[in-house]
Motif scaffolding. Sequence first.
Motif, PDB file in Angstrom:
ATOM      1  N   PHE A   1       0.694  -1.339   0.000  1.00 47.79           N
ATOM      2  CA  PHE A   1       0.139  -0.070  -0.078  1.00 47.79           C
ATOM      3  C   PHE A   1       0.878   1.349   0.053  1.00 47.79           C
ATOM      4  O   PHE A   1       0.287   2.257  -0.351  1.00 47.79           O
ATOM      5  N   ILE A   2       2.084   1.103   0.258  1.00 46.65           N
ATOM      6  CA  ILE A   2       3.168   2.235   0.238  1.00 46.65           C
ATOM      7  C   ILE A   2       3.145   2.703  -1.233  1.00 46.65           C
ATOM      8  O   ILE A   2       3.297   4.067  -1.383  1.00 46.65           O
ATOM      9  N   PHE A   3       2.768   1.767  -2.055  1.00 46.99           N
ATOM     10  CA  PHE A   3       2.947   2.255  -3.461  1.00 46.99           C
ATOM     11  C   PHE A   3       1.531   2.420  -4.304  1.00 46.99           C
ATOM     12  O   PHE A   3       1.524   2.187  -5.480  1.00 46.99           O
ATOM     13  N   PHE A   4       0.452   2.540  -3.609  1.00 45.63           N
ATOM     14  CA  PHE A   4      -0.761   2.442  -4.033  1.00 45.63           C
ATOM     15  C   PHE A   4      -1.084   3.429  -5.070  1.00 45.63           C
ATOM     16  O   PHE A   4      -1.987   3.217  -5.944  1.00 45.63           O
ATOM     17  N   ARG A   5      -0.184   4.650  -5.379  1.00 45.09           N
ATOM     18  CA  ARG A   5      -0.570   5.723  -6.465  1.00 45.09           C
ATOM     19  C   ARG A   5      -0.317   4.871  -7.730  1.00 45.09           C
ATOM     20  O   ARG A   5      -0.744   5.412  -8.735  1.00 45.09           O
ATOM     21  N   TYR A   6       0.425   3.833  -7.632  1.00 43.49           N
ATOM     22  CA  TYR A   6       0.737   3.185  -8.942  1.00 43.49           C
ATOM     23  C   TYR A   6      -0.265   2.012  -9.365  1.00 43.49           C
ATOM     24  O   TYR A   6      -0.226   1.223 -10.462  1.00 43.49           O
ATOM     25  N   LEU A   7      -1.151   1.744  -8.227  1.00 47.27           N
ATOM     26  CA  LEU A   7      -2.339   0.880  -8.712  1.00 47.27           C
ATOM     27  C   LEU A   7      -3.509   1.431  -9.137  1.00 47.27           C
ATOM     28  O   LEU A   7      -4.475   1.787  -8.594  1.00 47.27           O
ATOM     29  N   ILE A   8      -3.560   1.699 -10.285  1.00 48.59           N
ATOM     30  CA  ILE A   8      -4.468   2.203 -11.140  1.00 48.59           C
ATOM     31  C   ILE A   8      -5.591   1.386 -11.407  1.00 48.59           C
ATOM     32  O   ILE A   8      -5.492   0.093 -11.418  1.00 48.59           O
ATOM     33  N   GLU A   9      -6.676   1.763 -11.720  1.00 47.19           N
ATOM     34  CA  GLU A   9      -7.841   0.974 -12.240  1.00 47.19           C
ATOM     35  C   GLU A   9      -7.719   0.847 -13.800  1.00 47.19           C
ATOM     36  O   GLU A   9      -7.152   1.860 -14.452  1.00 47.19           O
ATOM     37  N   SER A  10      -7.950  -0.251 -14.256  1.00 48.95           N
ATOM     38  CA  SER A  10      -7.689  -0.357 -15.930  1.00 48.95           C
ATOM     39  C   SER A  10      -8.608   0.435 -16.651  1.00 48.95           C
ATOM     40  O   SER A  10      -9.807   0.488 -16.561  1.00 48.95           O
TER      41      SER A  10
ATOM     42  N   HIS B   1     -14.941   9.633 -17.884  1.00 50.56           N
ATOM     43  CA  HIS B   1     -14.032  10.519 -17.225  1.00 50.56           C
ATOM     44  C   HIS B   1     -13.099   9.650 -16.291  1.00 50.56           C
ATOM     45  O   HIS B   1     -12.034  10.178 -15.934  1.00 50.56           O
ATOM     46  N   LYS B   2     -13.706   8.704 -15.335  1.00 45.78           N
ATOM     47  CA  LYS B   2     -12.598   7.927 -14.742  1.00 45.78           C
ATOM     48  C   LYS B   2     -11.689   7.319 -15.439  1.00 45.78           C
ATOM     49  O   LYS B   2     -10.400   7.248 -14.859  1.00 45.78           O
ATOM     50  N   ALA B   3     -11.665   6.908 -16.666  1.00 43.67           N
ATOM     51  CA  ALA B   3     -10.879   6.315 -17.437  1.00 43.67           C
ATOM     52  C   ALA B   3      -9.914   7.585 -17.943  1.00 43.67           C
ATOM     53  O   ALA B   3      -8.420   7.265 -17.792  1.00 43.67           O
ATOM     54  N   TYR B   4     -10.443   8.600 -18.131  1.00 40.24           N
ATOM     55  CA  TYR B   4      -9.557   9.832 -18.429  1.00 40.24           C
ATOM     56  C   TYR B   4      -8.631  10.159 -17.145  1.00 40.24           C
ATOM     57  O   TYR B   4      -7.389  10.322 -17.645  1.00 40.24           O
ATOM     58  N   VAL B   5      -8.903   9.959 -16.141  1.00 41.65           N
ATOM     59  CA  VAL B   5      -8.273  10.316 -14.817  1.00 41.65           C
ATOM     60  C   VAL B   5      -7.082   9.194 -14.726  1.00 41.65           C
ATOM     61  O   VAL B   5      -6.085   9.616 -14.442  1.00 41.65           O
ATOM     62  N   GLN B   6      -7.502   7.999 -14.989  1.00 37.32           N
ATOM     63  CA  GLN B   6      -6.404   7.066 -15.023  1.00 37.32           C
ATOM     64  C   GLN B   6      -5.251   7.180 -16.018  1.00 37.32           C
ATOM     65  O   GLN B   6      -4.061   7.105 -15.855  1.00 37.32           O
ATOM     66  N   LEU B   7      -5.817   7.529 -17.258  1.00 37.48           N
ATOM     67  CA  LEU B   7      -4.771   7.559 -18.294  1.00 37.48           C
ATOM     68  C   LEU B   7      -4.060   8.738 -18.229  1.00 37.48           C
ATOM     69  O   LEU B   7      -2.913   8.899 -18.530  1.00 37.48           O
ATOM     70  N   LYS B   8      -4.529  10.023 -17.530  1.00 38.26           N
ATOM     71  CA  LYS B   8      -3.585  10.817 -17.148  1.00 38.26           C
ATOM     72  C   LYS B   8      -2.687  10.764 -16.323  1.00 38.26           C
ATOM     73  O   LYS B   8      -1.416  11.308 -16.304  1.00 38.26           O
ATOM     74  N   ARG B   9      -3.053  10.196 -15.323  1.00 39.61           N
ATOM     75  CA  ARG B   9      -1.801   9.712 -14.439  1.00 39.61           C
ATOM     76  C   ARG B   9      -0.813   8.760 -14.899  1.00 39.61           C
ATOM     77  O   ARG B   9       0.456   9.209 -14.738  1.00 39.61           O
ATOM     78  N   VAL B  10      -1.203   7.908 -15.817  1.00 40.35           N
ATOM     79  CA  VAL B  10      -0.278   7.022 -16.688  1.00 40.35           C
ATOM     80  C   VAL B  10       0.813   8.178 -17.491  1.00 40.35           C
ATOM     81  O   VAL B  10       2.081   8.094 -17.556  1.00 40.35           O
ATOM     82  N   ALA B  11      -0.056   9.061 -18.152  1.00 39.22           N
ATOM     83  CA  ALA B  11       0.695   9.896 -19.106  1.00 39.22           C
ATOM     84  C   ALA B  11       1.677  10.830 -18.308  1.00 39.22           C
ATOM     85  O   ALA B  11       2.660  11.182 -18.733  1.00 39.22           O
ATOM     86  N   ASP B  12       1.339  11.286 -17.112  1.00 36.30           N
ATOM     87  CA  ASP B  12       2.038  12.181 -16.242  1.00 36.30           C
ATOM     88  C   ASP B  12       3.363  11.547 -15.796  1.00 36.30           C
ATOM     89  O   ASP B  12       4.420  12.048 -15.993  1.00 36.30           O
ATOM     90  N   ILE B  13       3.221  10.220 -15.570  1.00 31.83           N
ATOM     91  CA  ILE B  13       4.549   9.334 -15.255  1.00 31.83           C
ATOM     92  C   ILE B  13       5.265   9.035 -16.114  1.00 31.83           C
ATOM     93  O   ILE B  13       6.620   9.043 -16.164  1.00 31.83           O
TER      94      ILE B  13
END
Length: 557
Positions: free
Chosen positions: A272-281, A292-304
């Motif tokens: 759970f320390i690395f929970f920020r990398y556990l995205i929903e598919s 919109h939820k998919a957009y949030v997850q994809l933006k997190r991937v794009a940022d990293i």
Amino acid sequence: MEAELIKNDDEKDKTDTFEDILHIVGNNGPFQKRFIWIYNFTYALILSMIYYNILMALAIPKHWCYVPGRENTNLTLEKWWELTIPVETDSYGQDAFSKCKHYSSDNKTSTTTCQNGWEYDKTWYETTIVSDNDWVCDREVYVTQSFVYARLGEFAGTLIAGSLGDILGRRFIIVFTILSLVLNRICMLFISSNYGWFMVLSVLSSTTVNTGFLASLTIGMEITDAKLRETVLSAQYIGWSLGVAILSFIMWIIRRWDYLFLISTVPALCLFIFFRYLIESPRWLMSRGKIHKAYVQLKRVADINNKELPDNFLDRLYAMNKKRTKQKNGLLSLVSSWRLFKNTVLLTICWSTVLLVLQILIYNFGNLKGNPFLIFFLLAMAELPVNIFGKLFSKYFGRRLVQFCAFMCAAISALVVIYYCEDDRPILTLGLVLFVKFFSYLAVYIIDLQAMEIFPTNARQTGTGLCLFISSAVCCISPYITYLGSTYDSRYPYVVVFLLVLIGGISGTFLPETSDIALPETTEDARVFGKDQSYWNFLNRKSKYEPPKKKYGQITC
């Protein structure tokens, strides 16, 4: 000018596929690498230790009836046995001192069951649940029933949790799996003496193991490039195998089941320390219309991944959803076409047979002669080469041919084990069993890969969950098969193994080839998946399959 207008109209009509979207946010960047290391490799490593620590805790040490009086003599233990313990024929057909009887008179004319409890050999184990509670002889079946109840938990949990994975998401299943396993294992420390409650926790602790393992694998495959699927699967399998190997060394050192539970279970919370990398598919979110939820997850991937999203990125996601047809989700989607239904049945047969084989081999490790920790370690290490050879062979020779060869090699190895099993050649027997384990694990590696690639996105978790649900039901008999081997004849488990791998090998040849082919996104894709492939063309791993033409009201996501 006219040509330019036509070109612009074509671009407007063109709608992105999810592969296009992944290319924009990065499908092989830092995010994918971190996810693979944390939630495919490390997660599987920890999960395997928790899953198998109960097997070590329920190990049955060598035991014999306690007969008072030896403390008043200077006799060795061997000499005392000769005076007090009768000799019987064991499951290997050899003479050995009885585990459950002693002489009831000095003239050795009659025997009786153990009247004063048992003594346990502490060469390998200081304490186990079995030795703490005397689950031996007429109560040895408690151990078998514990494993059966655990399989029943998997049986019930895989279908329920598998369906929840397609309803509530993959991430929910992963989190629930971690918390459930940790809580149940900790509770087992305090109630092991209560057989009833121990059985209840055996059921509960196994409900999410299979789906939890597949949930992280599914996310990893759904957010990476198609060429990296073998890498994702290999990382998770290597983690699983290393976890089992590490577990055997931990028990070898501490030799106490209660310490083993703590050391192998509590580290799961560190994930759970690395929970920020556990995205929903995001692929699953798109299939459910949660744009919109998919957009949030994809933006997190794009940022990293240090990728810039275009200004119209969200609009493009909505365009995909607008043209996406309404699909059947869950179990109904698996019977929406004959081809998908047939593939589901075949995957279930292959999975059931090979998982039952692996369960028999791992439960039977205590019946092999030698250091139990070294045997357990070698059984785990037999899996590691699979992650190398499985990746290479499946990529260059395709899934079907490699799977069939693996099953047939396992069948040949099992036949040789049957022939030599009763000979007093423990090293040869162990070596042959390792060959069976290697080829069986290679087969399950390919089957897992095929399942991820054959089921469409909207039913991937449900489809794999259904296969595992039925497989778990079949695996419920594995403890009884090993019990027959330890009680009656040591060859029985390997006869069953031989028959199972034959069935699995023949069934797997009817599955389509999936190597280097785009994942089916919808049930419409799955309806034609592999339709053009010839049964006898094993070496042609390339398929002409393409997703259905995008028409108005029909598009994959």
